[in-house]
Structures are given as structure tokens and as C-alpha cells.
Motif scaffolding. Structure first.
Motif, short mmCIF file in Angstrom:
data_model
loop_
_atom_site.label_atom_id
_atom_site.label_comp_id
_atom_site.label_asym_id
_atom_site.label_seq_id
_atom_site.Cartn_x
_atom_site.Cartn_y
_atom_site.Cartn_z
N THR A 20 0.78 -1.32 0.05
CA THR A 20 -0.05 0.14 0.01
C THR A 20 0.78 1.23 -0.05
O THR A 20 2.20 1.26 0.12
CB THR A 20 -0.81 0.19 1.15
OG1 THR A 20 -0.10 -0.15 2.20
CG2 THR A 20 -1.94 -1.27 1.38
N THR A 21 0.14 2.36 -0.12
CA THR A 21 0.95 3.52 -0.02
C THR A 21 1.00 3.73 1.54
O THR A 21 0.11 3.96 2.22
CB THR A 21 0.15 4.89 -0.68
OG1 THR A 21 -0.06 4.56 -1.98
CG2 THR A 21 0.84 6.08 -0.42
N THR A 32 5.11 10.34 1.11
CA THR A 32 4.45 8.89 1.15
C THR A 32 5.64 8.09 -0.21
O THR A 32 6.01 8.87 -0.76
CB THR A 32 3.08 9.12 0.61
OG1 THR A 32 3.26 9.74 -0.75
CG2 THR A 32 1.94 9.66 1.43
N ARG A 34 5.01 4.10 -2.23
CA ARG A 34 4.45 2.98 -2.50
C ARG A 34 5.28 1.79 -2.06
O ARG A 34 6.22 1.70 -2.68
CB ARG A 34 3.94 2.99 -4.14
CG ARG A 34 3.14 1.55 -4.32
CD ARG A 34 1.84 1.98 -4.32
NE ARG A 34 1.15 0.74 -5.00
CZ ARG A 34 0.05 0.15 -4.50
NH1 ARG A 34 -0.59 0.74 -3.57
NH2 ARG A 34 -0.64 -1.00 -4.86
#
Length: 134
Positions: A20-21, A32, A34
Motif C-alpha cells: 500500500t501507500t 509517502t 508505495r
């Protein structure tokens, strides 16, 4: 080797393995990435390091990963009245999942960090704050 230390894990392993991010928020900015390979690392460790031991892994060099250094780059200068003694700052290691990054205080010009918990009179805001110093 650099003990004693304070380990702060951010996400439960079952969340980090889902590609997920992920990320963190510092100075009102979201940083952020990934998680590309479901690597579950999501932590920062502060080392007291009384023997001034050098880490076995240094990590990425400064400026190579904006995600990892965002909290440092967005730091602001504190007023003199809010300065802390140097003894409150520690060597650190930060590792964030697959494709997030890995760095230590030695990979970013020996910046040392402190973890601060601000408390307000009305007790409505208790968000932890990362601070850095050169």
C-alpha cells in the motif's frame, strides 16, 4: 552495538505487507511512498550510543531520497528559548518498507534527532513531533 535505544514502529506488519501507500506527516506535509515489495519495515530508532559506536549500515546518502529526508528538509529553526541541550539528541536509524528507504544519522551529515511530544494547556493536541539538529 549502539544500545540502549528507543524503537518506534509505525505500522502493524499485516498492513505493511499489502503493498500500500505508506508514509508520515511532518510540518503539515505528507511524505509517502508505495511499498513495492511488501517489506514490513516501518520504524525509526533513536540510539543513546554512549560509546559513540559507528553503525554497521550507513544508509542512503543525503539528498538521494526526498521521502526519507522530508522531515529534516521541512524542519524550521526554533527560537532560542525552545532549544534543548545536546544530550537530548540521538543518533538514529530510519527504515521504511520496500522502496521507502533506509538512512542513519551518519548518512545525513551526522544530523542527530530528538523526539518531542508537545502538550497544550487544553490537552486537545498531543501529536508527536520529530526534531533534528546539526
Amino acid at each position: 552495538m549502539m544500545e540502549p535505544y528507543l524503537f518506534l514502529g509505525f505500522l502493524p506488519v499485516n498492513l505493511t505487507k499489502k503493498r500500500t501507500t505508506q508514509g508520515y506527516r511532518a510540518a503539515k506535509y505528507d511524505f509517502t511512498f508505495r511499498n513495492c515489495d511488501a517489506n514490513p519495515n516501518s520504524y525509526i530508532t533513536f540510539y543513546y550510543n554512549p560509546n559513540n559506536t559507528y553503525p554497521s549500515r550507513v544508509g542512503e546518502k543525503e539528498g538521494t531520497n526526498n521521502f526519507m529526508t522530508g522531515w529534516i528538509d521541512r524542519s524550521s529553526t526554533l527560537s532560542r528559548s525552545k532549544y534543548m541541550e545536546i544530550i537530548f539528541y540521538f543518533d538514529f536509524e530510519m527504515h521504511m518498507g520496500g522502496c521507502g528507504g533506509f538512512m542513519t544519522s551518519y548518512s545525513v551529515n551526522n544530523i542527530r534527532a530528538a523526539l518531542g511530544f508537545p502538550f497544550y494547556k487544553d490537552n486537545t493536541q498531543t501529536t508527536p513531533t520529530l526534531k533534528s539538529t546539526y
